[in-house]
Design an enzyme around this catalytic site. Structure first.
Site, PDB file in Angstrom:
ATOM      1  N   GLU A 151       0.813  -1.215   0.000  1.00 15.24           N
ATOM      2  CA  GLU A 151       0.000   0.000   0.000  1.00 15.24           C
ATOM      3  C   GLU A 151       0.855   1.277   0.000  1.00 15.24           C
ATOM      4  O   GLU A 151       0.756   2.109   0.902  1.00 15.24           O
ATOM      5  CB  GLU A 151      -0.966   0.019   1.187  1.00 15.24           C
ATOM      6  CG  GLU A 151      -2.015  -1.062   1.108  1.00 15.24           C
ATOM      7  CD  GLU A 151      -3.108  -0.936   2.177  1.00 15.24           C
ATOM      8  OE1 GLU A 151      -2.832  -0.326   3.226  1.00 15.24           O
ATOM      9  OE2 GLU A 151      -4.212  -1.442   1.947  1.00 15.24           O
ATOM     10  N   GLU A 308      -6.458  -8.149  -0.557  1.00 13.03           N
ATOM     11  CA  GLU A 308      -6.840  -8.174   0.859  1.00 13.03           C
ATOM     12  C   GLU A 308      -8.304  -7.822   1.006  1.00 13.03           C
ATOM     13  O   GLU A 308      -8.833  -6.976   0.276  1.00 13.03           O
ATOM     14  CB  GLU A 308      -6.079  -7.105   1.664  1.00 13.03           C
ATOM     15  CG  GLU A 308      -4.616  -7.324   1.841  1.00 13.03           C
ATOM     16  CD  GLU A 308      -3.989  -6.212   2.679  1.00 13.03           C
ATOM     17  OE1 GLU A 308      -4.714  -5.532   3.448  1.00 13.03           O
ATOM     18  OE2 GLU A 308      -2.772  -6.003   2.560  1.00 13.03           O
TER      19      GLU A 308
HETATM   20  C1  GLA Z   1      -3.992  -2.758   4.913  1.00 15.11           C
HETATM   21  C2  GLA Z   1      -2.617  -3.367   4.957  1.00 15.11           C
HETATM   22  C3  GLA Z   1      -2.495  -4.564   5.846  1.00 15.11           C
HETATM   23  C4  GLA Z   1      -3.316  -4.408   7.100  1.00 15.11           C
HETATM   24  C5  GLA Z   1      -4.736  -4.095   6.721  1.00 15.11           C
HETATM   25  C6  GLA Z   1      -5.659  -3.971   7.905  1.00 15.11           C
HETATM   26  O1  GLA Z   1      -4.748  -3.170   3.874  1.00 15.11           O
HETATM   27  O2  GLA Z   1      -2.103  -3.659   3.691  1.00 15.11           O
HETATM   28  O3  GLA Z   1      -1.133  -4.730   6.154  1.00 15.11           O
HETATM   29  O4  GLA Z   1      -2.793  -3.382   7.852  1.00 15.11           O
HETATM   30  O5  GLA Z   1      -4.771  -2.862   6.054  1.00 15.11           O
HETATM   31  O6  GLA Z   1      -6.959  -3.659   7.496  1.00 15.11           O
END
Ligand code: GLA
Ligand code: ZN
Length: 674
Positions: A151, A308
């Site tokens: 991210e 995710e």
């Molecule tokens: C993001 C991150 C993860 C985690 C999630 C929690 O998407 O990429 O590492 O922190 O949030 O929701």
């Protein structure tokens, strides 16, 4: 699309961080993950401290153990590079890697996503780590993808960045004269005499606040520069990995409509797009659908990866509600329905400490499979095995498209005036919903994409017209396309410099109008207009329009511009251009876009009751309809074509009435040949 010979079903799994636990529970993890049908784990996302405990030592022994364990258990690997959080020793020894925030505050060690993208030290060690990992694991055949960093985001305003910004500007403008002209620096006598005069635009210089700048030109360029800087970090890791593992596709996880990074530009350098879907508690299913479609559109409509989502709950919202029973399954299929070839979670086992200890996971703190969430994950895992490769690589045909552009987003929202309540994404959503609520497939594309395959193109609030865009839109309409543009369009060039000579600037001919003024309304006020005998509000901005060849479809009903056009239609070559001079209600967009779709012969994929979403994906002469019941009630649907339900293992006849349960899903497969 994850182009790898080992990927022949929907990848199912997600982030796994065994290093947060003692080895005695790993065996249980493996047992449970296998039971849940998990076949891929994303590992090594935040391990820099473990992999490189000091400046000269690299130690991959622990990671080797994890790799061996998951490989022995038949899982595939999505390999992280661990560069999204630098180790403490590096921050102590090289404070230059620490970012400076928008308010000028220098960070200390802590948090994550916190390294200065222009620090040579960060660049050197991040790229070196990616290289060493790729070199070390180059023969590991079950690595099906690389997940660089995590991210990417935020911005840095440190001195390194300021220097790099000047170099970036020199490359772009060549001369200070050109830069002074582009930014209109004669305003307030901000003329730059020397490149060294240029400082980064933040709270210490040109900004009232993060969103509002006194000099849009410099702020826009800084946004571009910051996005490019992080993209360079990604590209450097990408190249380091490619050198050793040319066959394995590489991605980084994106975040939907994430303003600081121009994902359209990034996607060019990613082998496939992946993203993290965390809908807020109040987010409508159309909003989520729009994000999926944005992600699909980043790379020519190719399938993407859902990297995710939480199996149950997030930890970072003010209030973190559980996903209700069935919702995890429904939203996972929604991702697939819009083009995802994976269903992945954050994370496999819930953390025992720190800020994600209450974030949902496949395996909860109780440590067994005897939870509602685990059971739901396992049931979904079983279904995805059954689906096999039926959806993998399938495309999503659309006759309509919406244009979305990051430069335009930045420019609209940096602008001081005409209305700070204006949000580009919200205006895009209004149009998107007009299609989506009726189950009309729509692509979200960039300004540089080819328009010619679409019968209908909508470019909401195209405030900035970059060089050539006007001509391409004209060519699109001229060749028979139907184009919709809206209020506040065509106002500036790519530097937020007004296109003088009458609004909507370079789009004037195309729209066949002249906008003399625009009235900006507070949220509590609106004008009205009647469209096809129905009254609708005119909100936020009311363009005051004179027709120069276009025809009026409706008129303002109040105030001094009563009787002036709100919506116009201009015949242009063999196509046409509609201009919608205001922002209105959801009902209006439903009504208006239905008419335009009818005119363009664009029909819903299937007639369905409210809150039942329908999409389609096609491959090898087969279509799969995704019918998703987002409502809290069971709904009756009429099956449009004889086919098989891939999940329920049964066939349906054409026109058969079927009850789809609340939160239920039907995947109807049929051959395209009549
Ligand atoms: C993001 C991150 C993860 C985690 C999630 C929690 O998407 O990429 O590492 O922190 O949030 O929701
Ligand atoms: Zn910096």
């Amino acid at each position: 699309m994850i182009n790898h010979p080992n990927v022949n079903k929907i990848l199912y799994g997600g982030d796994y961080n065994p290093e947060q636990w003692t080895p005695d529970i790993w065996e249980e993890d493996m047992k449970l993950l296998r039971k849940a049908g998990i076949d891929v784990v994303t590992i090594n996302v935040f391990n820099w401290a473990m992999l490189q405990p000091d400046e000269i030592t690299y130690d991959f022994a622990k990671l080797d153990n994890t790799v061996k364990m998951v490989t022995d258990n038949g899982m595939k690997i999505c390999m992280g590079t661990s560069t999204a959080a630098h180790p403490a020793w590096m921050a102590r020894k090289y404070p230059e890697i620490l970012r400076v925030e928008f308010n000028g505050m220098k960070r200390k060690f802590g948090g994550r996503h916190n390294s200065c993208p222009n620090s040579l030290v960060y660049q050197k060690y991040a790229t070196r780590l990616a290289k060493k990992l790729a070199q070390h694991y180059k023969d590991q055949e079950n690595i099906v993808a690389w997940h660089v960093n995590n991210e990417y985001g935020g911005a840095c305003y440190c001195e390194n960045c300021e220097k790099a910004f000047r170099t970036w500007l020199q490359k772009k403008y060549q001369t200070l004269d050109a830069l002074n002209r582009a930014w209109n620096t004669s305003f307030w006598g901000h003329t730059f005499y020397d490149w060294e005069d240029i400082v980064s635009p933040n709270l210490l210089s040109e900004h009232f606040e993060e969103r509002r700048s006194m000099f849009q030109g410099i702020s826009l360029d800084y946004a571009r520069f910051n996005s490019d800087s992080m993209l360079e970090n990604f590209k450097a890791e990408y190249q380091a990995i490619k050198h050793y593992m040319p066959e394995v596709p590489i991605t980084t996880n994106l975040m939907g409509f994430y303003k600081p990074l121009n994902y359209k530009k990034w996607a060019k350098y990613m082998d496939f797009v992946s993203w993290d879907n965390y809908p807020g508690n109040e987010e409508s299913y159309s909003e989520t659908a729009m994000k999926h479609d944005l992600m699909r559109g980043l790379k020519d409509g190719l399938p993407f990866a859902l990297m995710e989502q939480t199996p149950s709950v997030s930890n970072w919202l003010p209030d973190n509600s559980l996903k209700r029973p069935g919702v995890l399954r429904l939203w996972s299929y929604q991702a697939i329905a819009h083009g995802s070839d994976t269903v992945m979670y954050f994370q496999m086992r819930r953390s025992p400490g720190a800020c994600e200890k209450f974030h949902g996971a496949v395996i909860d703190h109780v440590g067994t499979g005897n939870t509602r969430v685990f059971r739901e994950c396992a049931e979904l895992g079983e279904e995805l095995i059954k689906l096999g490769d039926s959806t993998i690589g399938a495309k999503t045909p659309s006759k309509a498209a919406i244009v979305f552009d990051w430069d335009n987003w930045w420019a609209i929202e940096y602008s001081a005036g005409p209305n700070t309540n204006l949000r580009y994404v919200e205006e895009v959503l209004r149009y998107y919903q007009g299609f989506h609520k009726r189950n009309i497939s729509v692509d979200i594309i960039g300004l540089e994409d080819d328009f010619s395959s679409y019968d209908l193109l909508v470019a909401p609030v195209l405030y900035m017209v970059k060089p050539g865009v006007d001509k391409r839109l004209e060519a699109y309409a001229n060749n028979g396309g139907t184009l919709i543009i809206t209020f506040l369009s065509g106002l500036t060039d790519e530097n937020d410099y007004i296109t003088v000579g009458g609004y909507p600037g370079k789009l004037r001919n195309l729209a066949g109008i002249w906008v003399e003024e625009f009235d900006s309304l507070p949220l509590t006020k609106s004008n009205t207009f009647c469209y096809q005998n129905k009254k609708y509000p005119a909100k936020m901005i009311c363009d005051i329009i004179h027709n120069k060849g276009a025809k009026s479809l409706t008129f303002y009903e109040e105030d001094f511009y009563q009787g002036m056009p709100v919506i116009t239609k201009n015949q242009f070559g063999s196509g046409k251009c509609y201009y919608v001079g205001t922002s209105s209600s959801d009902e209006f967009y439903q009504h208006f876009l239905k008419d335009i779709c009818d005119e363009c012969n664009i029909s819903p994929i299937m007639e369905a009751p409210a809150n039942v979403e329908v999409t389609q994906r096609c491959k090898n002469g087969k279509t799969i309809l995704f019918i998703l019941n987002h409502s809290n009630e069971d709904k009756k649907v009429i099956i449009p074509k004889k086919g098989n339900d891939l999940l329920a293992d049964k066939g349906y006849m054409e026109n058969e009435e079927v009850i789809i349960k609340s939160k239920g899903v039907i995947l109807l497969a049929y051959e395209d040949i009549e």
